[in-house]
Design a protein around this motif. Structure first.
Motif, PDB file in Angstrom:
ATOM      1  N   VAL A  74       0.839  -1.202   0.000  1.00 20.10           N
ATOM      2  CA  VAL A  74       0.000   0.000   0.000  1.00 20.10           C
ATOM      3  C   VAL A  74       0.874   1.250   0.000  1.00 20.10           C
ATOM      4  O   VAL A  74       0.628   2.216  -0.726  1.00 20.10           O
ATOM      5  CB  VAL A  74      -0.954  -0.004   1.214  1.00 20.10           C
ATOM      6  N   SER A  75       1.918   1.231   0.808  1.00 21.30           N
ATOM      7  CA  SER A  75       2.821   2.379   0.878  1.00 21.30           C
ATOM      8  C   SER A  75       3.467   2.668  -0.472  1.00 21.30           C
ATOM      9  O   SER A  75       3.570   3.829  -0.903  1.00 21.30           O
ATOM     10  CB  SER A  75       3.898   2.127   1.943  1.00 21.30           C
ATOM     11  N   ASN A  76       3.889   1.616  -1.165  1.00 21.16           N
ATOM     12  CA  ASN A  76       4.502   1.803  -2.478  1.00 21.16           C
ATOM     13  C   ASN A  76       3.521   2.399  -3.480  1.00 21.16           C
ATOM     14  O   ASN A  76       3.898   3.200  -4.341  1.00 21.16           O
ATOM     15  CB  ASN A  76       5.042   0.473  -3.002  1.00 21.16           C
ATOM     16  N   ALA A  77       2.244   2.008  -3.376  1.00 21.30           N
ATOM     17  CA  ALA A  77       1.237   2.516  -4.304  1.00 21.30           C
ATOM     18  C   ALA A  77       0.933   3.979  -4.077  1.00 21.30           C
ATOM     19  O   ALA A  77       0.521   4.697  -5.005  1.00 21.30           O
ATOM     20  CB  ALA A  77      -0.050   1.694  -4.179  1.00 21.30           C
ATOM     21  N   THR A  78       1.150   4.462  -2.851  1.00 19.00           N
ATOM     22  CA  THR A  78       0.801   5.845  -2.510  1.00 19.00           C
ATOM     23  C   THR A  78       2.021   6.758  -2.405  1.00 19.00           C
ATOM     24  O   THR A  78       1.874   7.957  -2.162  1.00 19.00           O
ATOM     25  CB  THR A  78       0.046   5.900  -1.170  1.00 19.00           C
ATOM     26  N   GLY A  79       3.224   6.167  -2.561  1.00 22.44           N
ATOM     27  CA  GLY A  79       4.414   6.982  -2.413  1.00 22.44           C
ATOM     28  C   GLY A  79       4.669   7.404  -0.981  1.00 22.44           C
ATOM     29  O   GLY A  79       5.146   8.508  -0.709  1.00 22.44           O
ATOM     30  N   GLY A  80       4.358   6.497  -0.039  1.00 22.40           N
ATOM     31  CA  GLY A  80       4.517   6.799   1.386  1.00 22.40           C
ATOM     32  C   GLY A  80       3.184   7.042   2.051  1.00 22.40           C
ATOM     33  O   GLY A  80       2.216   7.456   1.405  1.00 22.40           O
ATOM     34  N   LEU A  81       3.129   6.770   3.357  1.00 22.81           N
ATOM     35  CA  LEU A  81       1.843   6.816   4.057  1.00 22.81           C
ATOM     36  C   LEU A  81       1.748   7.867   5.152  1.00 22.81           C
ATOM     37  O   LEU A  81       0.653   8.146   5.633  1.00 22.81           O
ATOM     38  CB  LEU A  81       1.561   5.437   4.688  1.00 22.81           C
ATOM     39  N   ARG A  82       2.845   8.455   5.542  1.00 22.47           N
ATOM     40  CA  ARG A  82       2.794   9.378   6.676  1.00 22.47           C
ATOM     41  C   ARG A  82       1.844  10.536   6.384  1.00 22.47           C
ATOM     42  O   ARG A  82       1.948  11.217   5.368  1.00 22.47           O
ATOM     43  CB  ARG A  82       4.181   9.905   7.005  1.00 22.47           C
ATOM     44  N   GLY A  83       0.869  10.694   7.305  1.00 23.47           N
ATOM     45  CA  GLY A  83      -0.086  11.774   7.177  1.00 23.47           C
ATOM     46  C   GLY A  83      -1.235  11.496   6.229  1.00 23.47           C
ATOM     47  O   GLY A  83      -2.111  12.346   6.053  1.00 23.47           O
ATOM     48  N   LYS A  84      -1.268  10.310   5.637  1.00 23.23           N
ATOM     49  CA  LYS A  84      -2.319   9.993   4.670  1.00 23.23           C
ATOM     50  C   LYS A  84      -3.416   9.138   5.309  1.00 23.23           C
ATOM     51  O   LYS A  84      -3.211   8.500   6.339  1.00 23.23           O
ATOM     52  CB  LYS A  84      -1.723   9.270   3.462  1.00 23.23           C
ATOM     53  N   THR A  85      -4.583   9.153   4.674  1.00 23.23           N
ATOM     54  CA  THR A  85      -5.729   8.376   5.150  1.00 23.23           C
ATOM     55  C   THR A  85      -5.940   7.178   4.236  1.00 23.23           C
ATOM     56  O   THR A  85      -6.010   7.332   3.007  1.00 23.23           O
ATOM     57  CB  THR A  85      -6.999   9.234   5.177  1.00 23.23           C
ATOM     58  N   VAL A  86      -6.040   6.006   4.836  1.00 24.19           N
ATOM     59  CA  VAL A  86      -6.248   4.778   4.070  1.00 24.19           C
ATOM     60  C   VAL A  86      -7.591   4.171   4.466  1.00 24.19           C
ATOM     61  O   VAL A  86      -7.876   3.995   5.656  1.00 24.19           O
ATOM     62  CB  VAL A  86      -5.122   3.757   4.325  1.00 24.19           C
ATOM     63  N   ALA A  87      -8.404   3.873   3.470  1.00 22.72           N
ATOM     64  CA  ALA A  87      -9.689   3.198   3.692  1.00 22.72           C
ATOM     65  C   ALA A  87      -9.502   1.698   3.483  1.00 22.72           C
ATOM     66  O   ALA A  87      -8.959   1.273   2.460  1.00 22.72           O
ATOM     67  CB  ALA A  87     -10.739   3.736   2.729  1.00 22.72           C
ATOM     68  N   VAL A  88      -9.944   0.902   4.441  1.00 18.14           N
ATOM     69  CA  VAL A  88      -9.815  -0.553   4.375  1.00 18.14           C
ATOM     70  C   VAL A  88     -11.202  -1.166   4.274  1.00 18.14           C
ATOM     71  O   VAL A  88     -12.055  -0.948   5.144  1.00 18.14           O
ATOM     72  CB  VAL A  88      -9.072  -1.092   5.617  1.00 18.14           C
ATOM     73  N   GLU A 114     -15.443  10.300  -4.135  1.00 17.10           N
ATOM     74  CA  GLU A 114     -15.349  10.390  -2.671  1.00 17.10           C
ATOM     75  C   GLU A 114     -13.904  10.496  -2.196  1.00 17.10           C
ATOM     76  O   GLU A 114     -13.620  11.103  -1.160  1.00 17.10           O
ATOM     77  CB  GLU A 114     -15.996   9.161  -2.015  1.00 17.10           C
ATOM     78  N   MET A 115     -12.974   9.923  -2.962  1.00 21.28           N
ATOM     79  CA  MET A 115     -11.596   9.813  -2.508  1.00 21.28           C
ATOM     80  C   MET A 115     -10.787  11.070  -2.795  1.00 21.28           C
ATOM     81  O   MET A 115     -11.013  11.750  -3.802  1.00 21.28           O
ATOM     82  CB  MET A 115     -10.918   8.604  -3.168  1.00 21.28           C
ATOM     83  N   ALA A 116      -9.837  11.348  -1.916  1.00 20.59           N
ATOM     84  CA  ALA A 116      -8.925  12.469  -2.161  1.00 20.59           C
ATOM     85  C   ALA A 116      -7.951  12.135  -3.269  1.00 20.59           C
ATOM     86  O   ALA A 116      -7.592  12.994  -4.080  1.00 20.59           O
ATOM     87  CB  ALA A 116      -8.166  12.803  -0.868  1.00 20.59           C
ATOM     88  N   GLN A 117      -7.499  10.877  -3.313  1.00 22.04           N
ATOM     89  CA  GLN A 117      -6.613  10.395  -4.375  1.00 22.04           C
ATOM     90  C   GLN A 117      -7.181   9.065  -4.882  1.00 22.04           C
ATOM     91  O   GLN A 117      -7.512   8.189  -4.074  1.00 22.04           O
ATOM     92  CB  GLN A 117      -5.187  10.181  -3.845  1.00 22.04           C
ATOM     93  N   PRO A 118      -7.284   8.874  -6.188  1.00 25.64           N
ATOM     94  CA  PRO A 118      -7.919   7.653  -6.718  1.00 25.64           C
ATOM     95  C   PRO A 118      -6.945   6.473  -6.776  1.00 25.64           C
ATOM     96  O   PRO A 118      -6.592   5.979  -7.848  1.00 25.64           O
ATOM     97  CB  PRO A 118      -8.368   8.087  -8.107  1.00 25.64           C
ATOM     98  N   VAL A 119      -6.530   5.997  -5.608  1.00 25.69           N
ATOM     99  CA  VAL A 119      -5.598   4.874  -5.542  1.00 25.69           C
ATOM    100  C   VAL A 119      -6.313   3.686  -4.889  1.00 25.69           C
ATOM    101  O   VAL A 119      -6.823   3.805  -3.767  1.00 25.69           O
ATOM    102  CB  VAL A 119      -4.342   5.240  -4.722  1.00 25.69           C
ATOM    103  N   VAL A 120      -6.347   2.567  -5.581  1.00 23.75           N
ATOM    104  CA  VAL A 120      -6.982   1.355  -5.053  1.00 23.75           C
ATOM    105  C   VAL A 120      -5.963   0.222  -5.063  1.00 23.75           C
ATOM    106  O   VAL A 120      -5.332  -0.048  -6.092  1.00 23.75           O
ATOM    107  CB  VAL A 120      -8.219   0.953  -5.884  1.00 23.75           C
TER     108      VAL A 120
END
Length: 438
Positions: free
Chosen positions: A303-317, A402-408
């Protein structure tokens, strides 16, 4: 026939209700008075499709009842099934047989007349010998046969599995025991279910060997998925291509985030410990456990690789239970995934159709949402962890909006890369090369 079912957990409750539905007189026994009172009120403590109706109909027909006292049900029973928990023992991975042995002693004190005592719980090889020893030590005059009858129920499909089994394994060399258990399962003869009689220790090992083999299939296709991503192959087509070979079969060849649940992790660990106790190395099973543990932890990095890092980001599970159609969170892949996401600095929101109350006990620090779209609102990435049918036909346009960034990140390969690309998503799946965004 009269049956006493000791334990009203997943196996005991499903088995007891199904035996009652066959026409037998079944009493389910549990020390938890609150659970027994709830069952008497028609409240089912686990989520299993169809179980509430099955219990209700057989209670109404007076074939099924519940009690905290095993004395009378055991004294009147033709067969007593031990279906108590055998969790991994803390510290060494062995199956904890405390509840099995305690039940054996209590059963021994209550036995009256010839009785078949059956271990339905998943137990290490040789447990039946110890159960028999304890019964005879507690009640030397008991006229008893101790047999093994392992269960092969899939959570989410347990009632069908019980009524239409691939096989019924009965471990006893005693002819009286074989006759009683043959009569117990006679209603299934109409379904032509193979009834396999074998020695008790062989039956005990069959259960562990079956679960270890299925866990191995899952782990094998997960490693092939990793290779597929590197070489540009599609693991789903690979799985189909090898699964059409009837020597291999297509079941359990679905790449994903690793296996979990109440059986595979616990039973594979216990099988390794049994082998070690007998100076045998099960190198394949040991590797399966190691690979699966590493894989579950690696999903957060995916997931981190897909988003370019996770710090400060919101992940929907989406999806928390270890598989669909259950509320079981035991060793669910979602637990190390969410823990890893939090460790990497992400804020996590989650939704599961039925598992959120159980999940809150394991993951109290995350936010829980009422539906997938609320969960996705403002998220920088969405991760599909459990392949609930409710997630298979999401409104992708609404989801993207709905998403801030369209990453799935789809850990169950529910969607097709080309469809996600057409909707403008950055889409990562398991064992498939990503489709370029349109």
């Amino acid at each position: 026939m009269r049956i006493a079912m000791i334990g009203t957990g997943y196996v005991g409750l499903v088995s007891g209700a199904c035996f009652a539905d066959f026409g037998h007189q079944v009493t389910c026994v549990d020390k938890d008075a609150g659970k027994i009172e709830a069952l008497r009120r028609g409240e089912i403590p686990i989520f299993e499709p169809g179980l509430d109706a099955l219990v209700a109909s057989n209670v109404k027909a007076k074939r099924l009842d519940f009690t905290t006292d095993l004395t009378v049900p055991v004294a009147e029973a033709d067969a007593v099934f031990i279906a108590v928990g055998t969790p991994s023992r803390r510290g060494d991975g062995h199956a904890d047989l405390t509840y099995v042995y305690s039940a054996a002693r209590e059963i021994a004190a209550a036995i009256s007349g010839f009785t078949v005592v059956v271990t339905k719980s998943t137990v290490p090889v040789g447990t039946g010998d110890e159960v028999e020893r304890l019964i005879r030590e507690t009640n030397p005059s008991a006229d008893v046969v101790v047999a093994s009858n392992p269960e092969f129920l899939r959570e989410g499909a347990a009632i069908r599995d019980f009524k239409f089994p691939d096989r019924i394994v009965v471990g006893t060399d005693d002819e009286r025991g074989r006759k009683v258990l043959g009569d117990v399962y006679r209603p299934l003869s109409l379904n032509q279910a193979p009834l396999m009689f074998t020695a008790r220790r062989t039956a005990e090992l069959i259960k562990y060997a079956a679960n270890a083999f299925l866990a191995t299939k899952i782990t094998f296709i997960n490693e092939i998925a990793d290779l597929s991503e590197k070489v540009g192959a599609d693991v789903q087509q690979v799985a189909r291509g090898i699964g059409l070979d009837n020597r291999i079969g297509s079941k359990f060849l679905h790449a994903g985030p690793g296996f979990g649940g109440s059986c595979f992790p616990k039973d594979t660990r216990a099988l390794v410990k049994i082998a070690q106790d007998h100076d045998v190395q099960l190198r394949i099973v040991e590797a399966v456990l190691g690979v699966n543990d590493i894989r579950k932890r690696a999903m957060a990095r995916k997931v981190s690789n897909a988003t370019g890092g996770l710090r400060g980001k919101t992940v929907a599970v989406l999806g928390l239970t270890f598989k669909p159609d259950t509320d079981d969170m035991r060793e669910a892949p979602s637990i190390p995934l969410v823990t890893g996401l939090l460790d990497m600095g992400a804020k996590v929101r989650a939704h599961d159709p039925v598992g959120m109350e159980q999940a809150k006990k394991e993951l109290p620090e995350i936010e829980y949402c009422t539906d997938p779209y609320e969960c996705a609102r403002g998220a920088d990435a969405l991760v599909i962890v459990t392949e609930w049918v409710q997630f298979r036909a999401l409104d992708l346009e609404r989801l993207r909006n709905e998403m801030a960034q369209p990453v799935v990140v789809d850990l169950r390969n529910i969607y097709r890369p080309e469809d996600m690309a057409a909707q403008g998503f950055t889409y990562e799946s398991v064992g498939r090369a990503p489709e370029p965004k349109v």
